[in-house]
Design an enzyme around this catalytic site. Structure first.
Site, PDB file in Angstrom:
ATOM      1  N   GLY A  60      47.225  60.165   9.704  1.00  0.00           N
ATOM      2  CA  GLY A  60      48.516  59.997   9.044  1.00  0.00           C
ATOM      3  C   GLY A  60      49.098  58.608   9.118  1.00  0.00           C
ATOM      4  O   GLY A  60      48.486  57.678   9.650  1.00  0.00           O
TER       5      GLY A  60
ATOM      6  N   CYS B 233      21.576  39.030  12.466  1.00  0.00           N
ATOM      7  CA  CYS B 233      21.168  40.102  11.533  1.00  0.00           C
ATOM      8  C   CYS B 233      20.007  39.598  10.669  1.00  0.00           C
ATOM      9  O   CYS B 233      19.763  38.398  10.576  1.00  0.00           O
ATOM     10  CB  CYS B 233      22.343  40.554  10.668  1.00  0.00           C
ATOM     11  SG  CYS B 233      22.688  39.568   9.208  1.00  0.00           S
TER      12      CYS B 233
ATOM     13  N   CYS C  85      24.912  34.667  13.962  1.00  0.00           N
ATOM     14  CA  CYS C  85      24.587  36.071  13.694  1.00  0.00           C
ATOM     15  C   CYS C  85      23.073  36.263  13.731  1.00  0.00           C
ATOM     16  O   CYS C  85      22.327  35.444  13.204  1.00  0.00           O
ATOM     17  CB  CYS C  85      25.128  36.471  12.323  1.00  0.00           C
ATOM     18  SG  CYS C  85      24.808  38.190  11.918  1.00  0.00           S
TER      19      CYS C  85
ATOM     20  N   GLY D  72      41.631  66.652   4.331  1.00  0.00           N
ATOM     21  CA  GLY D  72      43.089  66.485   4.415  1.00  0.00           C
ATOM     22  C   GLY D  72      43.569  65.138   3.912  1.00  0.00           C
ATOM     23  O   GLY D  72      44.642  65.036   3.327  1.00  0.00           O
ATOM     24  N   PHE D  73      42.767  64.091   4.116  1.00  0.00           N
ATOM     25  CA  PHE D  73      43.178  62.760   3.656  1.00  0.00           C
ATOM     26  C   PHE D  73      43.314  62.742   2.133  1.00  0.00           C
ATOM     27  O   PHE D  73      44.187  62.078   1.589  1.00  0.00           O
ATOM     28  CB  PHE D  73      42.183  61.695   4.127  1.00  0.00           C
ATOM     29  CG  PHE D  73      42.546  60.324   3.639  1.00  0.00           C
ATOM     30  CD1 PHE D  73      43.696  59.693   4.084  1.00  0.00           C
ATOM     31  CD2 PHE D  73      41.751  59.669   2.714  1.00  0.00           C
ATOM     32  CE1 PHE D  73      44.052  58.430   3.626  1.00  0.00           C
ATOM     33  CE2 PHE D  73      42.099  58.401   2.246  1.00  0.00           C
ATOM     34  CZ  PHE D  73      43.247  57.785   2.704  1.00  0.00           C
TER      35      PHE D  73
ATOM     36  N   ASP E 151      43.786  69.302   7.963  1.00  0.00           N
ATOM     37  CA  ASP E 151      45.170  68.859   8.177  1.00  0.00           C
ATOM     38  C   ASP E 151      45.754  68.355   6.876  1.00  0.00           C
ATOM     39  O   ASP E 151      45.046  68.199   5.890  1.00  0.00           O
ATOM     40  CB  ASP E 151      45.191  67.708   9.199  1.00  0.00           C
ATOM     41  CG  ASP E 151      44.551  66.447   8.634  1.00  0.00           C
ATOM     42  OD1 ASP E 151      43.538  66.577   7.910  1.00  0.00           O
ATOM     43  OD2 ASP E 151      45.052  65.344   8.895  1.00  0.00           O
TER      44      ASP E 151
ATOM     45  N   HIS F 112      25.110  42.322   6.482  1.00  0.00           N
ATOM     46  CA  HIS F 112      25.659  41.368   7.454  1.00  0.00           C
ATOM     47  C   HIS F 112      26.975  41.894   8.050  1.00  0.00           C
ATOM     48  O   HIS F 112      27.169  41.864   9.265  1.00  0.00           O
ATOM     49  CB  HIS F 112      25.878  39.994   6.801  1.00  0.00           C
ATOM     50  CG  HIS F 112      26.750  39.087   7.608  1.00  0.00           C
ATOM     51  ND1 HIS F 112      26.286  38.381   8.695  1.00  0.00           N
ATOM     52  CD2 HIS F 112      28.098  38.815   7.511  1.00  0.00           C
ATOM     53  CE1 HIS F 112      27.293  37.705   9.233  1.00  0.00           C
ATOM     54  NE2 HIS F 112      28.392  37.948   8.539  1.00  0.00           N
TER      55      HIS F 112
ATOM     56  N   ASP G  43      37.146  54.638  12.231  1.00  0.00           N
ATOM     57  CA  ASP G  43      36.347  54.549  11.014  1.00  0.00           C
ATOM     58  C   ASP G  43      37.160  53.829   9.966  1.00  0.00           C
ATOM     59  O   ASP G  43      38.387  53.905   9.970  1.00  0.00           O
ATOM     60  CB  ASP G  43      35.980  55.946  10.498  1.00  0.00           C
ATOM     61  CG  ASP G  43      37.179  56.677   9.923  1.00  0.00           C
ATOM     62  OD1 ASP G  43      37.450  56.506   8.721  1.00  0.00           O
ATOM     63  OD2 ASP G  43      37.872  57.404  10.668  1.00  0.00           O
TER      64      ASP G  43
ATOM     65  N   ASP H  57      34.808  64.423   7.520  1.00  0.00           N
ATOM     66  CA  ASP H  57      36.257  64.608   7.626  1.00  0.00           C
ATOM     67  C   ASP H  57      36.611  65.954   7.003  1.00  0.00           C
ATOM     68  O   ASP H  57      35.734  66.659   6.516  1.00  0.00           O
ATOM     69  CB  ASP H  57      36.997  63.441   6.977  1.00  0.00           C
ATOM     70  CG  ASP H  57      36.834  63.443   5.472  1.00  0.00           C
ATOM     71  OD1 ASP H  57      36.102  64.316   4.950  1.00  0.00           O
ATOM     72  OD2 ASP H  57      37.426  62.583   4.810  1.00  0.00           O
ATOM     73  N   SER H  58      37.895  66.313   7.008  1.00  0.00           N
ATOM     74  CA  SER H  58      38.235  67.695   6.647  1.00  0.00           C
ATOM     75  C   SER H  58      38.693  67.880   5.216  1.00  0.00           C
ATOM     76  O   SER H  58      38.860  68.989   4.746  1.00  0.00           O
ATOM     77  CB  SER H  58      39.342  68.178   7.573  1.00  0.00           C
ATOM     78  OG  SER H  58      40.521  67.440   7.305  1.00  0.00           O
TER      79      SER H  58
ATOM     80  N   CYS I  86      20.975  36.980   7.959  1.00  0.00           N
ATOM     81  CA  CYS I  86      21.191  35.608   8.436  1.00  0.00           C
ATOM     82  C   CYS I  86      19.894  34.951   8.898  1.00  0.00           C
ATOM     83  O   CYS I  86      19.777  33.733   8.887  1.00  0.00           O
ATOM     84  CB  CYS I  86      22.253  35.595   9.535  1.00  0.00           C
ATOM     85  SG  CYS I  86      23.885  36.003   8.889  1.00  0.00           S
TER      86      CYS I  86
ATOM     87  N   GLN J  52      49.311  64.671  13.755  1.00  0.00           N
ATOM     88  CA  GLN J  52      50.116  64.130  12.647  1.00  0.00           C
ATOM     89  C   GLN J  52      51.542  63.889  13.147  1.00  0.00           C
ATOM     90  O   GLN J  52      51.775  63.909  14.344  1.00  0.00           O
ATOM     91  CB  GLN J  52      50.073  65.109  11.462  1.00  0.00           C
ATOM     92  CG  GLN J  52      48.708  65.178  10.767  1.00  0.00           C
ATOM     93  CD  GLN J  52      48.360  63.902   9.987  1.00  0.00           C
ATOM     94  OE1 GLN J  52      49.222  63.039   9.745  1.00  0.00           O
ATOM     95  NE2 GLN J  52      47.098  63.761   9.596  1.00  0.00           N
TER      96      GLN J  52
END
Ligand SMILES: [Zn+2]
Length: 418
Positions: A262, A359, A357, A118-119, A194, A388, A311, A115-116, A362, A235
């Site tokens: 945003g 996985c 499941c 900005g968050f 951003d 899991h 994400d 990511d940049s 499990c 944004q």
């Protein structure tokens, strides 16, 4: 004629156009659902192809907390999203560059994103001043005290000055610096710099900030290395006219993909409405990523509206809080949010976390044993739940892709909503 001059052969092996002919498009839409905007496609990166829609697993510090890179692969994860701000502070991008970039640094043969930064302008700045997270308020009891509330961020036209949350040292990010750091980190996909505004910012501030983010987008494109794939960020907060202006501008310049960032409003209805409005005004050919969103219903609603990736820390963070996800066959539905607390298991049994499941957790361990580990504060407990949960969300995405392929997306959604 010599064999090497045979018809077409010279062109195929030596002509520069050959590389253009065999080079895959970054993004290909394979099919769009007839009843909704849901679509399946493929992203091609240097570290392999990704089937869309997909869930980007967050690995803030170049790690998915508690898991080894081998374990990440075993959850069928398709991409890891790491954090520019955190990796700049520790260990620093020069260290990652020296070790051949993020994927090689992690010894993980998967596509990566960064990511940049900005968050962090929101979470360390207005997020602190307003005591809020991305959509709504921090849970009760988690409100920050007056000292914590003080913004650690100063934003100007040039960029954002941060105070490190680790030692208070000052740092400065601009579009150009973010590009340099992300170039050194070497992820396959990067994001434009951003400012992520807070849901409590008013119209005037959000407008000023969105216009500045648009100017930063142009500076981002002018300074980036043109080797990595780059997403621009839309944004404009909860204000439709601002979202429209941002959408039109970010879509019109040379980004490889589009991200929605945003505040999207305090309710899920508002989030869905704004997402729908943005996508209605976007062109179809670029991949669309939704930043920081991702409960089970968020995934269905976003994909239905045409989102190709999301994400979120949700599945891993809840895993560390003893929550494990369950499929509809095990009683998972909209009301119980498809999850259970491992501590709430009352009966002793040989059952796994989830009967449906497949996985490795499990297949190998009982829920009774994992509950014991969690209660005894053994690290293995949260590690097994994390494995899991990630397998669960990747399997959900696989089911969603299959349903779009078969024209049964809405049927799958209503089955999951119960
Ligand atoms: Zn499982």
């Amino acid at each position: 004629m010599f064999p090497s001059q045979g018809k077409g052969r010279g062109f195929e092996s030596h002509h520069p156009l050959r590389f253009m002919l065999i080079k895959k498009n970054f993004f290909t839409v394979l099919k769009t659902d007839k009843k909704t905007n849901a679509r399946i496609g493929r992203l091609s990166t240097d570290h392999g192809d990704i089937n869309t829609p997909f869930f980007a697993v967050v690995g803030t510090n170049a790690t998915v907390k508690t898991l080894s890179s081998q374990e990440i692969l075993e959850t069928n994860t398709q991409l890891i999203l790491a954090n520019t701000y955190h990796l700049h502070l520790r260990p620093n991008e020069k260290v990652v560059k020296e070790l051949n970039g993020l994927a090689e640094f992690m010894n993980l043969n998967l596509p990566t994103m960064t990511d940049s930064g900005g968050f962090q302008a929101m979470s360390l700045g207005a997020g602190r001043e307003h005591s809020i997270g991305k959509i709504g308020f921090f849970p009760k009891g988690k409100r920050m005290n007056e000292i914590e509330k003080k913004s650690l961020v100063k934003i100007t036209e040039k960029g954002i000055e941060f105070c490190s949350h680790i030692d208070g040292s000052k740092h400065f990010f601009s579009p150009e610096i973010s590009m340099q750091i992300q170039s050194d980190l070497g992820a396959d996909i990067i994001f434009a710099f951003d400012e992520c505004t807070s849901p409590l910012h008013d119209y005037n501030y959000t407008k000023k900030s969105m216009e500045r983010t648009n100017r930063w987008a142009a500076r981002t494109l002018a300074s980036y290395n043109k080797k990595q794939k780059i997403y621009g960020i839309i944004q404009g907060g909860v204000f439709k006219d601002l979202r429209l202006k941002s959408t039109k501008y970010i879509d019109s310049i040379c980004f490889d993909g589009i991200a929605i960032g945003g505040a999207l409003g305090e309710t899920k209805t508002s989030k869905n409405e704004i997402t729908e409005y943005i996508i209605k005004n976007l062109s179809d050919e670029k991949p669309r990523h939704m930043l920081g969103i991702g409960d089970v219903d968020d995934i269905f609603e976003a994909v239905e509206r045409g989102i190709d990736s999301l994400d979120c820390v949700w599945f891993t963070r809840l895993g560390r809080r003893n929550m494990y996800f369950i499929y509809p066959k095990d009683g998972g539905n909209f009301i119980n949010r498809w999850r259970k607390n491992i501590r709430s298991i009352k009966s002793i049994s040989k059952k796994p976390l989830s009967d449906s499941c497949s996985c490795k957790v499990c297949k190998t361990y009982t829920a009774t044993y994992i509950r014991h580990l969690v209660i005894a504060n053994e690290l293995l407990g949260i590690r097994l739940i994390t494995i899991h949960n990630l397998f669960f969300v990747n399997h959900l995405m696989e089911q969603i892709r299959k349903s779009i392929q078969e024209g049964k997306f809405l049927e799958l959604k209503s089955y999951w909503y119960g």
